[in-house]
Design an enzyme around this catalytic site. Structure first.
Site, mmCIF file in Angstrom:
data_model
loop_
_atom_site.group_PDB
_atom_site.id
_atom_site.type_symbol
_atom_site.label_atom_id
_atom_site.label_comp_id
_atom_site.label_asym_id
_atom_site.label_seq_id
_atom_site.Cartn_x
_atom_site.Cartn_y
_atom_site.Cartn_z
ATOM 1 C CG HIS A 137 -1.762 1.192 1.541
ATOM 2 N ND1 HIS A 137 -2.713 1.287 2.310
ATOM 3 C CD2 HIS A 137 -1.987 2.273 0.905
ATOM 4 C CE1 HIS A 137 -3.582 2.675 2.179
ATOM 5 N NE2 HIS A 137 -2.778 3.046 1.198
ATOM 6 C CD GLU A 174 0.668 5.533 -0.663
ATOM 7 O OE1 GLU A 174 1.615 5.531 0.161
ATOM 8 O OE2 GLU A 174 -0.599 5.706 -0.499
ATOM 9 C CG HIS A 217 3.399 8.331 2.605
ATOM 10 N ND1 HIS A 217 3.058 8.946 3.750
ATOM 11 C CD2 HIS A 217 2.111 7.941 2.108
ATOM 12 C CE1 HIS A 217 1.923 8.521 4.243
ATOM 13 N NE2 HIS A 217 1.198 8.160 3.117
#
Length: 288
Positions: free
Chosen positions: A64, A117, A121
């Site tokens: 994920h 993502e 992140h």
């Protein structure tokens, strides 16, 4: 007036850049989060009538995200909003991306998972030499997924996907703990239509990419085990995305009560109609 508006606009830009530059982008640990695709798909489709999933050709635990995280917080995030996701940069590792980091949910935006993502992140993980670019960040996530073969760990412990049984957290925890070499993971479940499903398994890493216990992450309250699956006595580990909504005992009681009330109402209505009809007949007879 125009000059004042221009000056206000310039000040807003300066303020925004100052806020961006003063945000706390440090992190203590990286969380490799892998999710079970069938649970992800069931949750996604149940959350919207138009939501669809891509075909799951190989059911494995997949990435994920790889999340730089401060102990006890959900931070940092969006460390460089000017560093946009570029699909073309991932072409050399696309085979690995489709195998270890596929996007299950079908959305209007292409590469929606990877874009999110990286933007949230990856731009924060870029502080480290091993994840200092888009391709380095995603390559590291794929590499860590190969090191943490959760599907195999569970299977070796007899924990296999099925739509006909459920598991306890102890079953999964022991299997993953054995796979990590005793390093404590974080295991999450999600509730869908009154039923609990295992959804994500997190393994934590230091900045040197050595496994560390996940006890200090947000929601990782110390105890024998960690994660949201602690909320449930047991949970499903589905073997497909086919999901029959489950009615809880309270829901079943409510349904029975409603059915009885509805039948009673119908019975009263029919009785009243028959009564009215008999009264009409009596009045007609009396009028003769």
């Amino acid at each position: 007036m125009i000059l004042m508006l221009f000056l206000a606009f310039c000040l807003s830009l300066v303020s925004a850049s100052e806020v961006e530059s003063t945000k706390d982008h440090h992190f203590d640990v990286l969380i490799l989060t892998q999710h079970w695709p069938y649970t992800t798909c069931i949750d996604w489709e149940e959350s919207g009538s138009t939501h669809k999933c891509r075909e799951i050709t190989h059911a494995n635990w997949t990435v994920h995200g790889l999340w730089p995280t401060q102990w006890g917080k959900i931070a940092p995030g969006f460390c460089n909003n000017s560093w946009k996701f570029d699909h073309d940069l991932l072409k050399p590792i696309m085979t690995d991306m489709n195998l270890y980091w596929p996007d299950v949910e079908m959305r209007d935006q292409p590469d929606s998972l990877w874009t999110h993502e990286w933007t949230k992140h990856g731009t924060c993980a870029a502080q480290l030499p091993e994840t200092n670019s888009e391709v380095a960040y995603f390559s590291k996530g794929c590499e860590l997924a190969q090191e943490n073969r959760i599907t195999d760990w569970l299977e070796m412990a007899g924990v296999v996907p099925t739509n006909n049984a459920s598991y306890t957290l102890e079953n999964v925890w022991d299997a993953v703990l054995n796979g990590t070499g005793g390093i404590r993971p974080h295991i999450d479940c999600v509730k869908i239509d009154g039923q609990a499903f295992i959804s994500e398994i997190k393994v934590c890493y230091s900045k040197n990419f050595i496994r560390v216990n996940c006890d200090g992450i947000k929601g990782g309250v110390g105890g024998d085990m960690l994660g949201k699956c602690l909320r449930y006595d047991s949970f499903h580990y589905p073997s497909s995305a086919d999901h029959e909504p489950h009615m809880s005992s309270s829901g079943m009681i409510g349904g029975i009560v409603c059915t009885v009330l509805a039948l009673s109402a119908v019975g009263l209505a029919v009785g009243y109609m028959l009564y009215r009809r008999s009264r009409r007949r009596g009045r007609g007879y009396e009028s003769l």
